[in-house]
Design a protein around this motif. Structure first.
Motif, mmCIF file in Angstrom:
data_model
loop_
_atom_site.group_PDB
_atom_site.id
_atom_site.type_symbol
_atom_site.label_atom_id
_atom_site.label_comp_id
_atom_site.label_asym_id
_atom_site.label_seq_id
_atom_site.Cartn_x
_atom_site.Cartn_y
_atom_site.Cartn_z
ATOM 1 N N GLY A 164 0.808 -1.219 0.000
ATOM 2 C CA GLY A 164 0.000 0.000 0.000
ATOM 3 C C GLY A 164 0.833 1.256 0.000
ATOM 4 O O GLY A 164 0.557 2.206 -0.749
ATOM 5 N N ILE A 165 1.879 1.293 0.839
ATOM 6 C CA ILE A 165 2.746 2.477 0.894
ATOM 7 C C ILE A 165 3.495 2.640 -0.425
ATOM 8 O O ILE A 165 3.640 3.756 -0.940
ATOM 9 N N SER A 182 -13.260 0.223 9.218
ATOM 10 C CA SER A 182 -12.090 0.853 9.816
ATOM 11 C C SER A 182 -11.303 1.654 8.783
ATOM 12 O O SER A 182 -10.921 2.804 9.027
ATOM 13 N N GLY A 183 -11.059 1.064 7.620
ATOM 14 C CA GLY A 183 -10.310 1.760 6.579
ATOM 15 C C GLY A 183 -11.045 2.981 6.054
ATOM 16 O O GLY A 183 -10.435 4.028 5.813
ATOM 17 N N LEU A 184 -12.366 2.853 5.884
ATOM 18 C CA LEU A 184 -13.135 3.979 5.365
ATOM 19 C C LEU A 184 -13.158 5.142 6.344
ATOM 20 O O LEU A 184 -13.005 6.307 5.948
ATOM 21 N N ALA A 233 -2.643 6.245 1.108
ATOM 22 C CA ALA A 233 -1.951 5.118 1.731
ATOM 23 C C ALA A 233 -2.933 4.181 2.424
ATOM 24 O O ALA A 233 -2.864 2.958 2.265
ATOM 25 N N ILE A 234 -3.879 4.736 3.195
ATOM 26 C CA ILE A 234 -4.833 3.897 3.927
ATOM 27 C C ILE A 234 -5.705 3.107 2.949
ATOM 28 O O ILE A 234 -5.941 1.899 3.123
ATOM 29 N N MET A 235 -6.210 3.750 1.903
ATOM 30 C CA MET A 235 -7.078 3.060 0.944
ATOM 31 C C MET A 235 -6.327 1.956 0.204
ATOM 32 O O MET A 235 -6.861 0.859 -0.020
ATOM 33 N N LEU A 236 -5.081 2.226 -0.184
ATOM 34 C CA LEU A 236 -4.324 1.221 -0.928
ATOM 35 C C LEU A 236 -3.826 0.102 -0.022
ATOM 36 O O LEU A 236 -3.694 -1.050 -0.461
ATOM 37 N N MET A 284 -5.603 -0.940 2.527
ATOM 38 C CA MET A 284 -6.810 -1.744 2.686
ATOM 39 C C MET A 284 -7.068 -2.594 1.435
ATOM 40 O O MET A 284 -7.430 -3.781 1.531
ATOM 41 N N ALA A 285 -6.851 -2.014 0.251
ATOM 42 C CA ALA A 285 -7.021 -2.781 -0.979
ATOM 43 C C ALA A 285 -6.047 -3.949 -1.027
ATOM 44 O O ALA A 285 -6.400 -5.064 -1.452
#
Length: 547
Positions: free
Chosen positions: A36-37, A104-106, A134-137, A139-140
Motif C-alpha cells: 500500500g505504501i 475501519s479503513g473507510l 496510503a490507507i485506501m491502498l 486496505m485494498a
C-alpha cells in the motif's frame, strides 16, 4: 525523519513479533502495508508533487496505522486454521473480520481526506491526501494481496494454527468501570478548564545548535546586528508617487490607537521629496549652528571630537538627491531586481511578531487598508505566517466537527441503528476526551501543529470500537469471550499506532515533536477506553438486555 522512521519500524516489528512469535507471520502482517505504501508513494509525484515538513513523517505514521487491520486478519486466520482447512478458514476470516476492516479503513481514510477537502493550509491538506491514498491502498492490498499469501504460507508450512490465547485478560468489573467513568468526567472538566493554546512561536524554534556550526555563525552575526532586520511585510510601488500615496495610508493607520504597524522603510527615506528635503536642510542648519559655539573646544573625547570635525568639514549637497546619487550597495535592496525601477516599501511590525495573535492582527490591519493605485502587496513572512495561523484556527473546529459527523455517517450506514452507532462511537469520543485531559494535566498545550492530531484520532480511534462491538455481537453478548479474543491483537494494534506516531518525538522541531506526544497520548487513552472502559459498559448493557 530517517531516524524517527527507523525507530518506529524496528519497534513496531518487535511488538508484532512478540505477539505472533513467528517471522513468517510478522512478514504477512507487514505485507499489505508495504504494498500500500509503495503504491501510494508512487502516486505522490503525480498528485501533490513532493513531500513537505508535515507529510514527510507519514511513512512512520503509516507503519503504525497500516499494520493494525493486518494484525486482526492474520490472527483470525490462524485461529480459524485450528478448526478448518485453509480455504474455509480464509473465507470465514474475511466474512467475520473483513467488514470491520472495511469500516475501519473507510473511517480512517475519509477522515484524512476531509483535511484535503476542507483545509487550505498545504501542510494539512497534503498530509490528508497522502494519508488517504496510503490507507485506501493498504486496505485494498489486504483484500488483493494478503488472501492468496495467507493460503500459500499455510501450504508451505510457514503459518501454523493459533491454538493458545492469553491465559488471563482484564475482566470488566463494576468498580473499575465506575472509576474509569469518574476519571473520564474529571478529564472532561479538566480539559474544558485547563486546555490552553500556545500562540508563541518562539516555543517552536528548533535547536540550531544541533545543525552544524549554525550557533557559531549566529554568534558572529549578533556581534554586528542587534536583532533581525527583516520586514514583516513588503509592498511594491510603481514609482515614488505611488510609494508616497501608500506612505500616507500607512501614516494614517499608524496614528490610530493599538496599531501594529511600526517602522516604514523605503528608498524615499534616502531620496526625500521637496518638503522633507527642506525640513532636513533646516535641521542641518540648526545642528551646524550648535556646533559653531565655543563649547566644542572643550570636547576632549576622541570619537566625539572626530564627529564634530567631520560634520564641520562635510559639504552639504546643493540640490535634491536623485536615485542614481545613492550608492549601489544601498540602493539595490530597495528596488525590484527586474530592472524596472519599482520601489520596495518595507513594513516592520510594532509588536512581537512571533506571537501568533500579533501576526494575525498585523496581517488583518494591512489587509484592511485601502488599495493604493500602482501598489502591489502586502506580502511577507509575518503576513503569510499570520494568514496560515488564521486558516488553521478557523478551520480546526470545523474539521473536527465534520470528521466526527463523517465517522458517524459511515458507522451508521453500516449498523443501521442509532443506538449501536452511538455505542461504537463511545470509546472513540471517550478516548479523545481523556487524551485532552491528560494533555492538559501534563502541562502540554494545543498548538498549530498538534491540532491536526484530533481529526486523526477521530478517524483511527473508531477502529477498535467497530471490531470489539462486532465480536461482542457474534459471541451473543459474552464480553469475556470478546475480551479473550481481542485483547492481545487490539493491544498490539493500539501500541503500533502509538509507536508509529511516536517517531515524531525524536524530531528536532518542537512543533513536530508535539504531534508525536499528543498522538501517543491519544493512542494509549484509546487503548484504555476500548479494552477497560468499553467492556464494562457492554457488560452493563448485556445485563439489561439492551440490543
Amino acid at each position: 525523519i530517517a531516524r524517527a522512521g527507523a525507530f518506529s519500524s524496528v519497534l513496531i516489528g518487535l511488538v508484532v513479533f512478540v505477539s505472533f512469535r513467528s517471522l513468517p507471520a510478522l512478514a504477512l502482517v507487514f505485507l499489505p502495508m508495504g504494498f500500500g505504501i509503495l503504491w501510494a508513494f508512487s502516486l505522490v509525484p503525480l498528485t501533490v508533487g513532493d513531500f513537505n515538513l508535515v507529510t514527510a513523517f507519514i511513512v512512520g505514521i503509516m507503519f503504525g496505522l497500516g499494520v493494525e487491520n493486518s494484525i486482526y486478519l492474520v490472527k483470525d486466520f490462524q485461529k480459524e486454521l485450528a478448526h478448518r482447512g485453509p480455504e474455509e478458514a480464509l473465507l470465514e476470516t474475511y466474512l467475520t473480520t473483513g467488514p470491520s476492516v472495511i469500516i475501519s479503513g473507510l473511517t480512517t481514510g475519509f477522515s484524512l481526506l476531509l483535511l484535503t477537502a476542507v483545509s487550505t493550509f498545504r501542510g494539512f491538506s497534503e498530509y490528508g491526501f497522502i494519508g488517504f491514498l496510503a490507507i485506501m491502498l493498504i486496505m485494498a492490498s489486504m483484500f488483493v494481496v494478503l488472501p492468496a499469501t495467507l493460503v500459500l504460507a499455510q501450504r508451505a508450512g510457514l503459518l501454523a494454527p493459533y491454538r493458545t490465547a492469553l491465559p488471563r485478560v482484564p475482566r470488566p468489573r463494576a468498580p473499575v468501570t465506575a472509576t474509569l467513568l469518574a476519571v473520564l468526567v474529571a478529564a472532561a472538566a479538566f480539559a474544558a478548564l485547563a486546555t490552553r493554546f500556545d500562540y508563541n512561536f518562539h516555543n517552536f524554534r528548533f535547536d540550531r545548535r544541533k545543525v552544524g556550526d549554525s550557533q557559531q555563525v549566529r554568534d558572529r552575526q549578533n556581534q554586528v546586528y542587534a536583532g533581525s532586520m527583516s520586514p514583516g511585510a513588503v509592498y511594491v510601488a510603481d514609482d515614488f508617487a505611488a510609494a508616497d500615496r501608500l506612505a500616507a495610508e500607512l501614516a494614517a493607520a499608524k496614528a490610530r490607537p493599538g496599531t501594529t504597524i511600526g517602522r516604514v522603510r523605503s528608498l524615499r527615506d534616502l531620496v526625500p521629496d521637496a518638503r522633507t528635503l527642506g525640513d532636513r536642510h533646516a535641521l542641518l542648519e540648526e545642528i551646524r549652528g550648535e556646533l559653531s559655539g565655543g563649547w566644542t573646544r572643550k570636547v576632549t573625547d576622541t570619537d566625539e571630537r572626530r564627529l564634530i570635525d567631520d560634520f564641520r568639514a562635510w559639504d552639504e549637497p546643493a540640490g535634491a538627491l536623485g536615485v542614481t546619487d545613492i550608492p549601489d550597495s544601498i540602493r539595490r535592496p530597495l528596488l525590484t531586481k527586474d530592472g524596472t525601477g519599482r520601489v520596495i516599501v518595507s513594513i516592520h511590525p510594532a509588536v512581537e511578531r512571533m506571537d501568533a495573535r500579533n501576526a494575525m492582527s498585523f496581517g488583518r490591519e494591512l489587509g484592511g487598508l485601502p488599495q493604493v493605485a500602482g501598489v502591489v502587496g502586502p506580502i511577507g513572512e509575518t503576513v503569510v505566517f499570520g494568514e496560515i495561523l488564521r486558516l488553521v484556527l478557523d478551520e480546526g473546529p470545523r474539521i473536527v466537527l465534520m470528521t466526527l459527523a463523517l465517522v458517524f455517517a459511515i458507522v451508521f450506514a453500516y449498523q443501521r441503528s442509532l443506538g449501536q452507532t452511538l455505542l461504537i462511537l463511545f470509546p472513540l469520543v471517550a478516548g479523545v476526551v481523556l487524551s485532552l485531559g491528560v494533555l492538559a494535566a501534563a502541562g502540554l498545550k494545543l498548538n498549530f501543529f498538534n491540532i491536526i492530531v484530533i481529526p486523526s484520532l477521530l478517524g483511527m480511534g473508531v477502529d477498535s470500537g467497530v471490531h470489539y462491538f462486532r465480536r461482542w455481537r457474534m459471541h451473543g453478548g459474552d464480553v469475556m469471550a470478546a475480551q479473550r479474543e481481542l485483547f492481545e491483537p487490539m493491544s498490539v494494534a493500539n501500541w503500533t499506532t502509538a509507536i508509529g506516531y511516536g517517531g515524531m518525538i525524536f524530531a528536532n522541531h518542537p512543533g513536530i515533536r508535539s504531534i508525536g506526544y499528543f498522538a501517543v497520548i491519544g493512542a494509549l487513552c484509546a487503548w484504555v477506553t476500548n479494552l477497560f472502559l468499553f467492556p464494562g459498559l457492554l457488560t452493563w448493557i448485556a445485563r439489561r438486555r439492551v440490543p
